[in-house]
Structures are given as structure tokens and as C-alpha cells.
Design an enzyme around this catalytic site. Structure first.
Site, PDB file in Angstrom:
ATOM      1  CG  HIS A 101       6.892   7.540 -12.287  1.00  0.00           C
ATOM      2  ND1 HIS A 101       7.938   6.714 -12.624  1.00  0.00           N
ATOM      3  CD2 HIS A 101       5.863   6.730 -11.957  1.00  0.00           C
ATOM      4  CE1 HIS A 101       7.558   5.457 -12.481  1.00  0.00           C
ATOM      5  NE2 HIS A 101       6.300   5.449 -12.078  1.00  0.00           N
ATOM      6  CG  ASP A 110       6.203   3.313  -9.322  1.00  0.00           C
ATOM      7  OD1 ASP A 110       5.963   3.324  -8.103  1.00  0.00           O
ATOM      8  OD2 ASP A 110       5.311   3.207 -10.180  1.00  0.00           O
ATOM      9  CG  ASP A 160       3.311   3.755 -13.867  1.00  0.00           C
ATOM     10  OD1 ASP A 160       4.087   2.901 -13.415  1.00  0.00           O
ATOM     11  OD2 ASP A 160       2.838   4.688 -13.190  1.00  0.00           O
TER      12      ASP A 160
END
Length: 446
Positions: A247, A359, A249
Site C-alpha cells: 500500500h 485506505d 500513499d
């Protein structure tokens, strides 16, 4: 055999630590040179920055400084015939490159600060050769950022490791055998036969290696554990699909330029792991991240495309980025799907028919309508499970939107998209899966 439960549990952890300490043996130091800049520069420009001669314990930069590191040394004659690795930790993030400057592996100093279940430390091992000849010169270039995974300078940014080391693959294999069974004990019921049998096997293996890790003892210990590792349950009531995932960002606690470098480190490591583990499948979301790799690292991107074609890398999520869905408008969300899905189709020939939003903090009631009208069949998330106030009652269900459109939803029962893929992961999924009475499948993203 006498009752040994309390005694053994304490000493099993000591045995595991001894195994961990026995995997790598340092045999020679590496010389450390670096060229520091405030912003990253290319491989061709790697020596244009401020030159530094460094040693273990030296701090080399401030937050988000960049540097090209050059590690040099010689494999000693004592390592002939053995597997040799480098141990590298500059208290930052490193992207090791080949002689052309192409990313080959990402290294970092620590694991997640937000989820200690993932363990410590981070990734510091760079494989070098399976069988050393002795006296080979070593030269490794790496692009570094003076920050950890989350944009923090750890321990004042001092260099911790720069060594040539011998790896004992038999000890490493026994370590993981021992570790997975040791943890399995902690999630099995105390009165279960399975737990007792594992405990006895670990007890025997521990005594085999207690006086040293010579090859015969390690082999005998692995053989003692082999039967426990080979055991399977009966017909499974719950099937867990485990999918490799990172993951990322695209903008959070670091400069945007650092996101691109994080992408390179991640994909390079994924591709290296695929060489080691032929069953490894990796899923990566966000078309924008792929596009950055195409623009900034064309050689790496060509390797990514080849793995997508093989089915080893799965373009994930049908979106250009993983967006907020409440502040933004409907047209923006439609474009996320339109451009993201089109990108994956044009670049890889893959039509992604699900939305992956692990998320994002909230979800507009218009999203099912937008997804259904776009031909999206599935939706996956898990952020709702982090609520401090409300417990969401389902994890596999049909989400019906404002206009009555519905999509099939799966929320990760482990309640994280960064699972450690350990026995505790499976125990958490089984215990926490609220819809296991109607669904026999669950997803683990590790």
C-alpha cells in the site's frame, strides 16, 4: 516425558533468537562513500553532490536529503564456497541499482511504525552470490533517502550496517520452520492435540541445536519439524487467498518526488522476490504509480509489463489513484474509473472489474451506482474497521446505493492491508470474519 510446559515456552524463544543470530556471520567490512544532494539526481549524475567518506555510526544527512552511496570491499578467502550477502542499513531508504543504474532491490531501516505486528527490523540484506570464489571485488551503488518509510529520521540518521556476511541457508530455513510453528502454538487452543504435538517437536529440535548450529544438528532439527509442517487439516471450511501487496500513499508524509522513488524500490524488490519464489503473486493499485514508473524508470517498467503479461503482477483496483469519495464529486469519481480502467487496458490488456479502496476514510452512497453503471462488479476496502466508535457489522455483503444499484463487497477480515502472513493472521481472519457462516472465502493482503 515429564511436564515441561512453562520451562519449554520460555526457552523456545531463546532458541529462536539463537537461530536468528546464527543466520548471518560478518566476515569483512565495506568502505562507504557517498555524494549528498538536497534533491535526488540520476545515476549518471551520481557523483555531482557533496562527497562524503563515512563509517558505521556516522550521520550522513538531514530529513529528506538524498545521496548516492558506493559500497566497496573484497570477499575474503574464508568465504569460498559459501553464500555471501551484504548487510546494508543507512537508517534510510535505499534503492540498489545495477551497472546501468536500473533498480534491482529496495532496502529500508525499519518496518511499519503503525503496525508493530509486522516485526522489526526492515530489509537490510542484499544477496550477492550463492557460492563465493574468494577474493571477488564488491562494488554496489544505491540511491538513498534520509528518511524511513513514514518520513522520519531514525536515530539521527546514522549508518548502522555496511558489511560482507556469510549466510547459512540451512539455519535460515530452520529459523523460519521454528518461527512458524512457535507462533502456531500461540494461536492454537491450549488443550488441542495439535498444539501439544508442535510443542514436543519444538522441544526436541531445541535440544538438538542447543549446544551449537553445526550442519548435522541443524539438519536433524529440520527433520524433526518436517512432520509437523507437513500436517494439514481436514476439509477446510474457510479458504484464505493470500495476495502480496504494497500500500503506497501517493502523497502523505514525504515529498511527491519520494513517492516515485518508493515505487521504484517497491517494484524492484517485488521483481527480485519473484525470481526467488515462483508462486509469488503481487497486486499493485493506482494507474498513476505505474505511469510514474514508465516515465522515471523505463527499464524497470518493461520488467513490470513482462510480469503482468505472465499473471505474476496484478493491476489492482480500476482507479487512477485511491481517492477520497466524500469531498470529491460524482464526475471526478467517474473519471477515476474511466481513466484508471482505460490505462490498465491500454498498457497491459487487462480489464479490471473491481474497485480497491483499502485506505479511504469514507464512502459516498452514490458509489455503488457509479461502479455498477461502469461495469464494476466488486468493491473491497477495510478502513471502516478502524473506527473507534462503531463496529461495522459485515465483511462480505452486497452494498446497495442510493438508486438501488448494488455491488458485491469484501472487507478484509484481518482488518489490515499490511498483514504479516503469519499464523496469527489466519487465526485473526477465522475468529474475526463476521460472515463466515455464509461465505467460505476470505482475502489476506500481506
Amino acid at each position: 516425558m515429564p511436564d515441561f510446559v512453562a520451562y519449554t515456552d520460555k526457552h523456545l524463544d531463546v532458541a529462536l533468537q539463537r537461530l536468528g543470530d546464527g543466520v548471518y556471520t560478518i566476515v569483512a567490512p565495506l568502505a562507504i562513500a557517498a555524494w549528498r544532494t538536497k534533491e535526488p539526481v540520476s545515476f549518471a549524475q551520481r557523483t555531482m553532490g557533496e562527497p562524503l567518506q563515512l563509517s558505521i555510526g556516522d550521520a550522513w544527512g538531514e530529513l529528506f536529503d538524498a545521496a548516492w552511496f558506493r559500497f566497496t570491499g573484497t570477499i575474503p578467502a574464508s568465504a569460498v564456497g559459501q553464500e555471501v550477502v551484504l548487510l546494508l542499513d543507512v537508517n534510510g531508504e535505499l534503492c540498489v541499482v545495477d551497472e546501468r543504474g536500473e533498480p534491482v532491490r529496495g532496502l529500508t531501516n525499519v518496518a511499519s511504525e503503525f503496525d508493530k505486528r509486522l516485526g522489526m527490523p526492515g530489509k537490510r540484506v542484499l544477496p550477492l552470490t550463492d557460492r563465493a570464489q574468494g577474493r571477488e571485488p564488491v562494488e554496489v551503488w544505491a540511491d538513498a533517502g534520509c528518511n524511513d518509510l513514514f518520513g522520519i529520521v531514525q536515530e539521527n540518521g546514522v549508518i548502522k550496517d555496511a558489511w560482507i556476511a556469510v549466510c547459512r541457508p540451512d539455519v535460515k530455513a530452520l529459523y523460519y520452520d521454528f518461527e512458524v510453528l512457535r507462533e502456531a502454538m500461540t494461536v492454537l487452543p491450549e488443550a488441542s492435540a495439535r498444539r501439544a504435538q508442535i510443542q514436543y517437536a519444538l522441544h526436541d529440535a531445541m535440544h538438538l541445536i542447543w549446544n551449537g548450529l553445526d550442519g548435522d544438528a541443524v539438519a536433524a532439527a529440520r527433520e524433526r519439524l518436517r512432520g509437523e509442517l507437513a500436517k494439514r487439516n481436514g476439509d477446510a471450511s474457510l479458504s484464505v487467498s493470500a495476495l502480496g501487496h504494497a500500500h503506497i500513499d501517493l502523497a502523505w508524509l514525504w515529498p511527491l518526488r519520494e513517492t516515485k522513488r518508493k515505487g521504484a524500490r517497491t517494484f524492484a524488490t517485488v521483481l527480485a522476490n519473484m525470481e526467488l519464489y515462483p508462486d509469488y503473486i503481487f497486486a499493485a493499485s493506482q494507474a498513476q504509480l505505474f505511469q510514474w514508473m514508465k516515465e522515471e524508470y523505463p527499464g524497470l517498467y518493461a520488467r513490470i509489463k513482462a510480469r503482468v503479461a505472465e499473471g505474476r503482477i496484478e493491476p489492482q483496483g480500476a482507479l487512477w489513484v485511491e481517492p477520497d469519495t466524500n469531498v470529491t464529486g460524482g464526475e471526478s469519481l467517474i473519471r477515476q474509473i474511466l481513466y484508471g480502467r482505460r490505462y490498465f487496458l491500454d498498457e497491459f490488456g487487462v480489464d479490471v472489474d473491481y474497485v480497491w479502496l483499502p485506505d479511504t476514510f469514507g464512502y459516498t452512497g452514490a458509489l455503488p451506482q457509479i461502479m455498477a453503471r461502469a461495469g464494476i462488479r466488486y468493491f473491497s476496502t477495510q478502513k471502516l474497521s478502524w473506527s473507534l466508535i462503531n463496529t461495522f457489522p459485515h465483511q462480505s455483503f452486497r452494498w446497495q446505493g442510493i438508486d438501488g444499484s448494488a455491488v458485491l463487497v469484501h472487507m478484509l477480515p484481518e482488518e489490515t492491508y499490511n498483514g504479516p502472513a503469519a499464523p496469527r493472521s489466519l487465526a485473526m481472519i477465522e475468529q474475526n470474519y463476521r460472515d463466515k457462516g455464509v461465505s467460505s472465502h476470505a482475502l489476506m493482503a500481506y
